[in-house]
Motif scaffolding. Structure first.
Motif, PDB file in Angstrom:
ATOM      1  N   LEU A 150      31.067  11.526  36.313  1.00  0.00           N
ATOM      2  CA  LEU A 150      30.183  11.406  35.161  1.00  0.00           C
ATOM      3  C   LEU A 150      28.880  11.876  35.428  1.00  0.00           C
ATOM      4  O   LEU A 150      28.150  12.741  34.533  1.00  0.00           O
ATOM      5  N   ARG A 151      28.212  11.634  36.613  1.00  0.00           N
ATOM      6  CA  ARG A 151      26.896  12.368  37.062  1.00  0.00           C
ATOM      7  C   ARG A 151      26.937  13.625  37.112  1.00  0.00           C
ATOM      8  O   ARG A 151      25.848  14.173  36.526  1.00  0.00           O
ATOM      9  N   ALA A 152      27.969  14.133  37.463  1.00  0.00           N
ATOM     10  CA  ALA A 152      28.046  15.836  37.651  1.00  0.00           C
ATOM     11  C   ALA A 152      28.168  16.551  36.426  1.00  0.00           C
ATOM     12  O   ALA A 152      27.114  17.432  36.051  1.00  0.00           O
ATOM     13  N   VAL A 153      28.962  15.836  35.406  1.00  0.00           N
ATOM     14  CA  VAL A 153      28.870  16.436  33.939  1.00  0.00           C
ATOM     15  C   VAL A 153      27.531  16.354  33.019  1.00  0.00           C
ATOM     16  O   VAL A 153      27.268  17.111  32.516  1.00  0.00           O
ATOM     17  N   ILE A 154      26.932  15.105  33.455  1.00  0.00           N
ATOM     18  CA  ILE A 154      25.696  15.062  32.761  1.00  0.00           C
ATOM     19  C   ILE A 154      24.526  16.106  33.571  1.00  0.00           C
ATOM     20  O   ILE A 154      23.691  16.544  32.953  1.00  0.00           O
ATOM     21  N   ARG A 155      24.544  16.098  34.822  1.00  0.00           N
ATOM     22  CA  ARG A 155      23.697  16.876  35.490  1.00  0.00           C
ATOM     23  C   ARG A 155      23.902  18.329  34.968  1.00  0.00           C
ATOM     24  O   ARG A 155      22.934  19.445  34.889  1.00  0.00           O
ATOM     25  N   ARG A 167      23.484  -0.691  25.265  1.00  0.00           N
ATOM     26  CA  ARG A 167      22.735  -1.382  24.255  1.00  0.00           C
ATOM     27  C   ARG A 167      23.910  -2.369  23.768  1.00  0.00           C
ATOM     28  O   ARG A 167      24.995  -2.271  23.423  1.00  0.00           O
ATOM     29  N   THR A 168      23.672  -3.849  23.748  1.00  0.00           N
ATOM     30  CA  THR A 168      24.632  -4.521  23.184  1.00  0.00           C
ATOM     31  C   THR A 168      24.983  -4.300  21.866  1.00  0.00           C
ATOM     32  O   THR A 168      24.240  -4.174  20.808  1.00  0.00           O
ATOM     33  N   GLY A 169      26.474  -4.188  21.472  1.00  0.00           N
ATOM     34  CA  GLY A 169      26.959  -3.898  20.393  1.00  0.00           C
ATOM     35  C   GLY A 169      26.852  -2.447  19.829  1.00  0.00           C
ATOM     36  O   GLY A 169      27.193  -2.092  18.744  1.00  0.00           O
ATOM     37  N   ALA A 170      26.672  -1.681  20.732  1.00  0.00           N
ATOM     38  CA  ALA A 170      26.511  -0.153  20.390  1.00  0.00           C
ATOM     39  C   ALA A 170      27.029   0.590  21.465  1.00  0.00           C
ATOM     40  O   ALA A 170      27.361   0.188  22.821  1.00  0.00           O
ATOM     41  N   ALA A 171      27.287   1.948  21.496  1.00  0.00           N
ATOM     42  CA  ALA A 171      27.923   2.883  22.449  1.00  0.00           C
ATOM     43  C   ALA A 171      27.056   2.946  23.630  1.00  0.00           C
ATOM     44  O   ALA A 171      25.858   3.084  23.483  1.00  0.00           O
ATOM     45  N   THR A 172      27.760   2.973  24.868  1.00  0.00           N
ATOM     46  CA  THR A 172      26.810   3.548  25.980  1.00  0.00           C
ATOM     47  C   THR A 172      26.602   5.021  25.778  1.00  0.00           C
ATOM     48  O   THR A 172      27.476   5.967  25.647  1.00  0.00           O
ATOM     49  N   ARG A 173      25.307   5.573  25.836  1.00  0.00           N
ATOM     50  CA  ARG A 173      25.004   6.821  25.777  1.00  0.00           C
ATOM     51  C   ARG A 173      24.215   7.376  26.818  1.00  0.00           C
ATOM     52  O   ARG A 173      23.468   6.906  27.557  1.00  0.00           O
ATOM     53  N   VAL A 174      24.387   8.948  26.816  1.00  0.00           N
ATOM     54  CA  VAL A 174      23.709   9.643  27.754  1.00  0.00           C
ATOM     55  C   VAL A 174      22.082   9.600  27.468  1.00  0.00           C
ATOM     56  O   VAL A 174      21.745   9.721  26.306  1.00  0.00           O
ATOM     57  N   SER A 175      21.136   9.230  28.528  1.00  0.00           N
ATOM     58  CA  SER A 175      19.912   9.080  28.467  1.00  0.00           C
ATOM     59  C   SER A 175      18.924  10.178  29.338  1.00  0.00           C
ATOM     60  O   SER A 175      17.790   9.991  29.239  1.00  0.00           O
ATOM     61  N   TRP A 176      19.696  11.066  30.046  1.00  0.00           N
ATOM     62  CA  TRP A 176      18.912  11.678  30.834  1.00  0.00           C
ATOM     63  C   TRP A 176      19.691  13.471  30.682  1.00  0.00           C
ATOM     64  O   TRP A 176      20.715  13.504  30.385  1.00  0.00           O
ATOM     65  N   SER A 177      18.454  14.309  30.640  1.00  0.00           N
ATOM     66  CA  SER A 177      19.164  15.632  30.634  1.00  0.00           C
ATOM     67  C   SER A 177      18.286  16.594  31.877  1.00  0.00           C
ATOM     68  O   SER A 177      17.665  16.078  32.501  1.00  0.00           O
ATOM     69  N   PRO A 178      19.059  17.708  32.140  1.00  0.00           N
ATOM     70  CA  PRO A 178      18.560  18.346  33.283  1.00  0.00           C
ATOM     71  C   PRO A 178      17.210  19.020  33.151  1.00  0.00           C
ATOM     72  O   PRO A 178      16.471  19.066  34.259  1.00  0.00           O
ATOM     73  N   GLU A 179      16.574  18.828  32.068  1.00  0.00           N
ATOM     74  CA  GLU A 179      15.246  19.278  31.711  1.00  0.00           C
ATOM     75  C   GLU A 179      14.257  17.963  32.187  1.00  0.00           C
ATOM     76  O   GLU A 179      13.156  18.215  31.909  1.00  0.00           O
ATOM     77  N   GLY A 180      15.085  16.913  32.241  1.00  0.00           N
ATOM     78  CA  GLY A 180      14.079  15.660  32.561  1.00  0.00           C
ATOM     79  C   GLY A 180      13.473  14.869  31.284  1.00  0.00           C
ATOM     80  O   GLY A 180      12.521  14.219  31.551  1.00  0.00           O
ATOM     81  N   TYR A 190      29.813   2.509  34.699  1.00  0.00           N
ATOM     82  CA  TYR A 190      28.994   2.833  33.700  1.00  0.00           C
ATOM     83  C   TYR A 190      27.550   2.191  34.171  1.00  0.00           C
ATOM     84  O   TYR A 190      26.478   2.399  34.175  1.00  0.00           O
ATOM     85  N   ALA A 191      27.777   0.806  34.845  1.00  0.00           N
ATOM     86  CA  ALA A 191      26.544   0.203  35.262  1.00  0.00           C
ATOM     87  C   ALA A 191      25.883   0.742  36.368  1.00  0.00           C
ATOM     88  O   ALA A 191      24.294   0.770  36.548  1.00  0.00           O
ATOM     89  N   GLN A 192      26.637   1.461  37.405  1.00  0.00           N
ATOM     90  CA  GLN A 192      25.919   2.251  38.249  1.00  0.00           C
ATOM     91  C   GLN A 192      24.899   3.220  37.721  1.00  0.00           C
ATOM     92  O   GLN A 192      23.704   3.704  38.056  1.00  0.00           O
ATOM     93  N   LEU A 193      25.494   4.093  36.611  1.00  0.00           N
ATOM     94  CA  LEU A 193      24.673   5.160  36.196  1.00  0.00           C
ATOM     95  C   LEU A 193      23.695   4.701  35.347  1.00  0.00           C
ATOM     96  O   LEU A 193      22.807   5.427  34.970  1.00  0.00           O
ATOM     97  N   VAL A 194      23.791   3.594  34.515  1.00  0.00           N
ATOM     98  CA  VAL A 194      22.685   2.745  33.846  1.00  0.00           C
ATOM     99  C   VAL A 194      21.518   2.508  34.950  1.00  0.00           C
ATOM    100  O   VAL A 194      20.073   2.903  34.431  1.00  0.00           O
TER     101      VAL A 194
END
Length: 461
Positions: A32-37, A80-93, A68-72
């Motif tokens: 997962l880290r790789a596809v986000i990076r 967030r409670t009651g919501a989907a886990t979302r990507v919060s980082w991009s290669p641009e920083g 998921y917990a490791q990447l958070v």
């Protein structure tokens, strides 16, 4: 809010067999880290619920929640409670701009390019009703492979419309539905090339895509000058085919004079040639009576092309051509894989025309464009009194002949930097124009933007 509600992360391909080894939850976190990076999952992308991803991977839910917990914890994800886990980082920083902001940033503040209708006035509700009518009334057999020449119902509707409004000689069997005028011209040019034709004459100036369509078929492009009476038929020389815009020459705005129309038809008969008539915006006339299509004078030697790109929207991608019977089969043989618009859209256009929506839309559009044309001419007279305009009697654009020595190429670049999109007449010419001239389109210019746009142009000059 995320920039997209589409769960792009649900079906992303994860490689859990890469180098590094370790426990399976560590390998999942690494994948997962790789596809986000790599930017595969942009900021805001929703990842699948842990139970769903566990079922897809054939593993325990605990394994996914650990990854998921490791990447958070590392800042790649946000939970967030009651919501989907979302990507919060991009290669641009940093978070990317919202999609709407990126699109708005790329669009000019004032777009005076020709060839675009009023997209704000697209009849969305009536078009949606036509689509709904097509979907609910079409037999299931129409959901199969589309007919090569287009749906018979639309071909019949177009034939009737062209006879009624353009004075064309058209039967349903003569009409072929295409993806637009450029696609149709390309198809016919391929048929010309297959019959041994090596060159096609085009008006000078002309729409750039016309030249491209001729060249794409492997034919030489022969520019022929245009004067105040239209294309110079006497300079056609040894060619056997010519592309013309007789009802409203692009971009000069002239109408092919009656004597020239007769000469063009006589030329086609003498050389056994073919006239490709682009009827691109013949519906819009303000200060003169409409003229019928040349095709009606010589259906055996004229191919008539049209589309809804200028009347409705180029996004629909629906056009047509009416070919002489001697050329129809040759065109089909030269284009065995030619694509047609989706059948549902074809049937929607047929219903839109049959129910009177198309005629009502055109009547309203003529009034709107005429008023906007008047506003543009008045603004030019106020802000650029030393310049002159031509080609104002019809269509969606006019020519602005600038006073004095103006470097139009530099002017276009300066204007672009200020959010004003202009087009130099030289863009459409084979040889440089005699005087600095701009082609100003007003079709998609908002009414309240007319004066500011012309004032900005004047300030740049």
């Amino acid at each position: 809010m995320p920039e997209s509600q589409t769960n792009l992360g649900w079906d992303v391909l994860l490689d859990l067999s890469g180098p590094g080894g370790g426990a399976r939850h560590e390998r999942l976190a690494r994948a997962l880290r790789a596809v986000i990076r790599d930017g595969v999952l942009p900021v805001g992308t929703a990842l699948p619920p842990s139970r769903k991803l566990a079922a897809d991977l054939g593993c325990s839910r605990w394994l996914v929640t650990q990854a998921y917990a490791q990447l958070v914890a590392e800042g790649y994800l946000e939970a967030r409670t009651g919501a989907a886990t979302r990507v919060s980082w991009s290669p641009e920083g940093h978070e990317r701009e919202p999609r709407a902001a990126r699109v708005a940033a790329s669009a000019p503040r004032y777009d005076l390019a020709p060839g675009v209708p009023d997209l704000r006035a697209f009849p969305r509700r009536r078009w949606a009703e036509a689509l709904r009518h097509a979907l609910t009334t079409m037999p299931h057999t129409d959901l199969g492979v589309p007919p090569r020449a287009g749906h018979p119902r639309l071909r019949a509707v177009l034939a009737e419309y062209l006879r009624r409004c353009r004075g064309a000689s058209a039967a349903p069997r003569d009409v072929t539905v295409t993806a637009g005028v450029t696609a149709g011209v390309t198809q016919v040019c391929r048929a010309l090339e297959a019959r041994g034709v090596t060159a096609v004459a085009v008006e000078d100036p002309c729409w750039g895509r016309t030249r491209d369509a001729v060249a794409a078929a492997g034919l030489a492009v022969v520019p022929v000058p245009v004067d105040e009476d239209g294309v110079r038929v006497d300079l056609l020389g040894g060619v056997r085919a010519v592309v013309v815009t007789p009802a409203h020459q692009f971009p000069t705005g002239t109408v092919l004079a009656p004597a020239r129309r007769a000469a063009l038809v006589a030329w086609a008969r003498d050389v056994d040639g073919l006239v490709l008539e682009d009827d691109y915006d013949a519906e819009f006339r303000y200060d003169r009576r409409p003229v019928g299509a040349v095709q009606g004078m010589a259906p055996g030697h004229v191919a008539l092309f049209g589309s809804v790109s200028k009347t409705l929207s180029p996004a629909l991608g629906i056009g047509w051509h009416v070919l002489p019977p001697a050329w129809a089969e040759a065109c089909r043989a030269a284009n065995p894989a030619a694509a047609t618009p989706p059948v549902v859209d074809q049937l929607a256009l047929a219903a839109f025309v049959e129910q009177g929506g198309y005629d009502r839309h055109l009547r309203a559009a003529r009034l709107r464009y005429r008023a906007r044309r008047d506003a543009v001419v008045a603004a030019l007279a106020e802000h650029l009194p030393d310049s002159r305009t031509t080609g104002v009697a019809a269509g969606l654009h006019l020519l602005l002949h600038l006073a004095g020595a103006v470097d139009t190429a530099a002017l276009v670049r300066r204007a672009e930097a200020r959010g004003l999109h202009l087009v130099d007449l030289a863009t459409y010419l084979d040889t440089p124009p005699e005087e600095p001239t701009l082609v100003l389109g007003y079709g998609d210019l908002a009414d309240n933007a007319v004066v500011p746009a012309i004032a900005l142009l004047a300030s740049l000059l």
